[in-house]
Design a protein around this motif. Structure first.
Motif, PDB file in Angstrom:
ATOM      1  N   ASN A   9       0.810  -1.219   0.000  1.00 25.25           N
ATOM      2  CA  ASN A   9       0.000   0.000   0.000  1.00 25.25           C
ATOM      3  C   ASN A   9       0.846   1.274   0.000  1.00 25.25           C
ATOM      4  O   ASN A   9       2.073   1.233   0.106  1.00 25.25           O
ATOM      5  N   HIS A  10       0.116   2.405  -0.090  1.00 24.18           N
ATOM      6  CA  HIS A  10       0.736   3.736  -0.123  1.00 24.18           C
ATOM      7  C   HIS A  10       0.895   4.307   1.279  1.00 24.18           C
ATOM      8  O   HIS A  10       0.058   4.107   2.163  1.00 24.18           O
ATOM      9  N   SER A  11       1.980   5.036   1.472  1.00 22.63           N
ATOM     10  CA  SER A  11       2.169   5.817   2.689  1.00 22.63           C
ATOM     11  C   SER A  11       2.977   7.055   2.349  1.00 22.63           C
ATOM     12  O   SER A  11       3.899   6.997   1.531  1.00 22.63           O
ATOM     13  N   PRO A  12       2.665   8.198   2.981  1.00 21.88           N
ATOM     14  CA  PRO A  12       3.478   9.402   2.777  1.00 21.88           C
ATOM     15  C   PRO A  12       4.868   9.250   3.394  1.00 21.88           C
ATOM     16  O   PRO A  12       5.782  10.007   3.060  1.00 21.88           O
ATOM     17  N   THR A  13       5.021   8.257   4.275  1.00 19.75           N
ATOM     18  CA  THR A  13       6.341   7.966   4.864  1.00 19.75           C
ATOM     19  C   THR A  13       6.668   6.497   4.594  1.00 19.75           C
ATOM     20  O   THR A  13       6.615   5.657   5.499  1.00 19.75           O
ATOM     21  N   PRO A  14       7.036   6.177   3.375  1.00 20.80           N
ATOM     22  CA  PRO A  14       7.237   4.777   2.990  1.00 20.80           C
ATOM     23  C   PRO A  14       8.524   4.183   3.569  1.00 20.80           C
ATOM     24  O   PRO A  14       9.454   4.907   3.918  1.00 20.80           O
ATOM     25  N   ASN A  15       8.534   2.860   3.657  1.00 22.58           N
ATOM     26  CA  ASN A  15       9.757   2.156   4.064  1.00 22.58           C
ATOM     27  C   ASN A  15      10.352   1.357   2.905  1.00 22.58           C
ATOM     28  O   ASN A  15      11.290   0.577   3.094  1.00 22.58           O
ATOM     29  N   ALA A  16       9.774   1.554   1.702  1.00 23.35           N
ATOM     30  CA  ALA A  16      10.266   0.842   0.518  1.00 23.35           C
ATOM     31  C   ALA A  16      10.057   1.711  -0.716  1.00 23.35           C
ATOM     32  O   ALA A  16       9.315   2.704  -0.695  1.00 23.35           O
ATOM     33  N   ALA A  17      10.723   1.331  -1.789  1.00 23.25           N
ATOM     34  CA  ALA A  17      10.587   2.041  -3.064  1.00 23.25           C
ATOM     35  C   ALA A  17      10.797   1.028  -4.180  1.00 23.25           C
ATOM     36  O   ALA A  17      11.226  -0.110  -3.954  1.00 23.25           O
ATOM     37  N   ILE A  18      10.479   1.448  -5.423  1.00 19.26           N
ATOM     38  CA  ILE A  18      10.692   0.557  -6.564  1.00 19.26           C
ATOM     39  C   ILE A  18      11.884   1.040  -7.388  1.00 19.26           C
ATOM     40  O   ILE A  18      12.235   2.218  -7.372  1.00 19.26           O
ATOM     41  N   ARG A  19      12.497   0.091  -8.097  1.00 17.19           N
ATOM     42  CA  ARG A  19      13.561   0.406  -9.057  1.00 17.19           C
ATOM     43  C   ARG A  19      13.534  -0.689 -10.122  1.00 17.19           C
ATOM     44  O   ARG A  19      12.925  -1.751  -9.927  1.00 17.19           O
ATOM     45  N   TRP A  20      14.167  -0.421 -11.247  1.00 18.14           N
ATOM     46  CA  TRP A  20      14.290  -1.448 -12.264  1.00 18.14           C
ATOM     47  C   TRP A  20      15.198  -2.557 -11.746  1.00 18.14           C
ATOM     48  O   TRP A  20      16.141  -2.299 -11.005  1.00 18.14           O
ATOM     49  N   SER A  21      14.895  -3.799 -12.124  1.00 16.51           N
ATOM     50  CA  SER A  21      15.635  -4.941 -11.613  1.00 16.51           C
ATOM     51  C   SER A  21      17.125  -4.814 -11.918  1.00 16.51           C
ATOM     52  O   SER A  21      17.530  -4.432 -13.023  1.00 16.51           O
ATOM     53  N   SER A  22      17.928  -5.161 -10.923  1.00 14.41           N
ATOM     54  CA  SER A  22      19.382  -5.116 -11.082  1.00 14.41           C
ATOM     55  C   SER A  22      20.002  -6.497 -10.959  1.00 14.41           C
ATOM     56  O   SER A  22      21.215  -6.642 -10.904  1.00 14.41           O
ATOM     57  N   HIS A  23      19.150  -7.537 -10.911  1.00 18.89           N
ATOM     58  CA  HIS A  23      19.659  -8.896 -10.717  1.00 18.89           C
ATOM     59  C   HIS A  23      20.403  -9.353 -11.971  1.00 18.89           C
ATOM     60  O   HIS A  23      19.838  -9.372 -13.066  1.00 18.89           O
TER      61      HIS A  23
END
Length: 501
Positions: free
Chosen positions: A247-261
């Protein structure tokens, strides 16, 4: 999805609206209430083996006479076929580090020049992914060691879903273990949708001149689970295990990025430089994101990302202006009916419903596997239909086999009669006589012929359930919240945005 490779079946998911009701909650209809679908092994699955399950009812209806030693007609025990796929895998391994689309095409054409019969060549799939899976199946060289998986695989076991800790959000994703800052929480392959207008829903009624209506009446719920950009009509929809609950939060503990594996074949960086037109030609998965911890995350902590300022403003406006739809207070869902076991233990017949009807939002449905070759007897008395209808066929109910999930055979039915039968001790149970109906888009092998009036006798109570009337659920509410999650400018490729921007 290949039924001959299947070693598991998908069970029916659970339903939970997490207490949301359309009469009081602006979040009603903004999330899916279905969750917790699980798979059951139908064969021994060794550590490292790939899991396959059939995709839809038609996979269960393939001809039984097809040999277990063939896949889609390809004789996998033929020495030439085995040699073909062995050579295929060898060539694939040579190009593994540079498996571009061009290399794949060259590889495929090179192997296609083998000495296979033309009849077998014609059966080979054109999908690179499907050929690779067949190669693994044919050569029995498809079980990597746990050590190899640990070094090269991607963990999809960090999340567990449950009721969210924030109001109106439905269910959320929670960490199963401690996750260090900067670590990947979960990968999520992406299905790309070129134009979000394809998620529009249209008025199901015909126009006055019997044409399909082009009136847009809403947007599919899928939009809420996809990423987009303010300057683009393209959507990216994650299908990672458990990530749909983040879910969404104005104070998130995670973010997305393009895969780097480095070992992943599910993300091809070169796709980020393609135009929308070029992406439209891609039918396999080739894009993947990762959800990454912005700080140390404790076990049991709910995972949040930021959906973007445009989403945030849209949600705040929705909550500010939201009002319940007329009649919302009296709404009853099928889940409400099925949960109230004692009140609805005895089902009303269609005659009894004339004076004591069920809510308009639900119908009765039956678990019944239709077999057109099974003999019944013709009812000439007209007891259940107009006497002029000479196609009233009566059959006895029987349960479906254990190898096929019962929910695959759930269909509308009308309760005609209720009969008392002996239960345990002095308890009185009931069985039922029903009229079996079809639903739209039902598989042809399960459709009762239009000229038949099919009666089935002897259904136990647990073979009949309540289901929601079409278009009556919260996800079809006209005022249900709809907005995609937003990718920021640094992630969303410029080539996918409108030219003017």
């Amino acid at each position: 999805g290949n039924s001959k490779l299947a070693n598991a079946i998908l069970l029916q998911s659970h339903f939970d609206n997490t207490g949301l009701h359309r009469s009081r909650d602006p979040g009603a209809g903004a999330t899916s209430y279905y969750h917790g679908a699980s798979m059951v092994a139908t064969d021994t699955i060794n550590a490292g083996s790939e899991i396959f399950f059939p995709h839809g009812y038609h996979w269960y209806l393939e001809p039984e006479e097809e040999s277990a030693k063939s896949v889609k007609g390809i004789p996998i025990d033929d020495p030439k076929v085995q040699e073909f796929f062995k050579r295929y895998q060898e060539l694939q391994a040579m190009h593994e580090e540079d498996l571009t689309d061009e290399a794949q095409s060259q590889l495929w054409h090179l192997v296609e020049e083998s000495h296979l019969d033309e009849s077998i060549k014609s059966l080979l799939p054109q999908s690179w992914t499907e050929v690779s899976r067949l190669a693994k199946h044919v050569t029995n060289n498809h079980v990597p060691s746990p050590e190899w998986l640990s070094d090269n695989g991607l963990c999809i076991d960090n999340l567990v879903e449950g009721p969210s800790t924030i109001p109106q959000a439905g269910r959320g994703a929670f960490s199963k273990r401690a996750i260090k800052e900067g670590s990947v929480i979960a990968p999520a392959p992406l299905v790309h949708v070129l134009d979000k207008k394809s998620l529009n829903m249209y008025d199901p009624h015909m126009t006055e001149d019997f044409q399909v209506s082009d009136k847009v009446v809403g947007t599919q719920l899928m939009l809420n689970y996809c990423f987009g950009h303010e300057d683009s009509d393209k959507l990216l929809c994650p299908i990672g295990a458990g990530t749909s609950f983040i879910n969404h939060s104005p104070t998130p503990n995670a973010a997305i990025r393009w895969s780097s594996h480095p070992s992943s074949t599910l993300h091809r960086n070169e796709w980020l430089n393609l135009t929308l037109e070029q992406l439209g030609d891609k039918v396999d998965l080739g894009l993947m994101i990762e959800f990454v911890a912005l700080r140390d995350i404790e076990p049991g902590e709910e995972i949040f990302i930021h959906y973007g300022s445009a989403w945030e403003k849209a949600w705040e406006e929705h909550v500010r202006t939201w009002k319940p739809q007329p009649g919302s207070k009296d709404y009853v869902s099928a889940n409400d009916m099925n949960s109230n076991v004692e009140e609805h233990k005895v089902l009303r017949t269609v005659k009894e419903q004339e004076t004591n009807p069920y809510p308009h939002s639900v119908i009765t449905s039956c678990y019944y596997e239709y077999d057109s070759t099974e003999e019944g007897h013709f009812d000439m008395s007209g007891e259940f239909a107009d006497p002029s209808n000479h196609n009233v066929i009566v059959k006895q109910w029987k349960s479906s086999g254990d190898d096929v999930p019962a929910f695959m055979f759930l269909r509308p039915c009308v309760v005609l009669e209720r009969h008392d039968i002996e239960g345990e001790g002095e308890k009185v149970d009931h069985d039922y006589t029903v009229h079996i109906l079809n639903y739209d888009h039902m598989h042809k092998d399960q459709r009762v012929h239009d000229t038949e009036f099919l009666i089935v006798e002897g259904l136990p109570r647990d073979a009949i359930t309540f289901t929601d009337f079409i278009y009556s659920t919260d996800m079809h509410l006209k005022n249900a919240f709809r907005h995609e999650m937003m990718m920021n400018d640094t992630l969303f490729p410029r080539k996918w945005r409108h030219p003017s921007n």
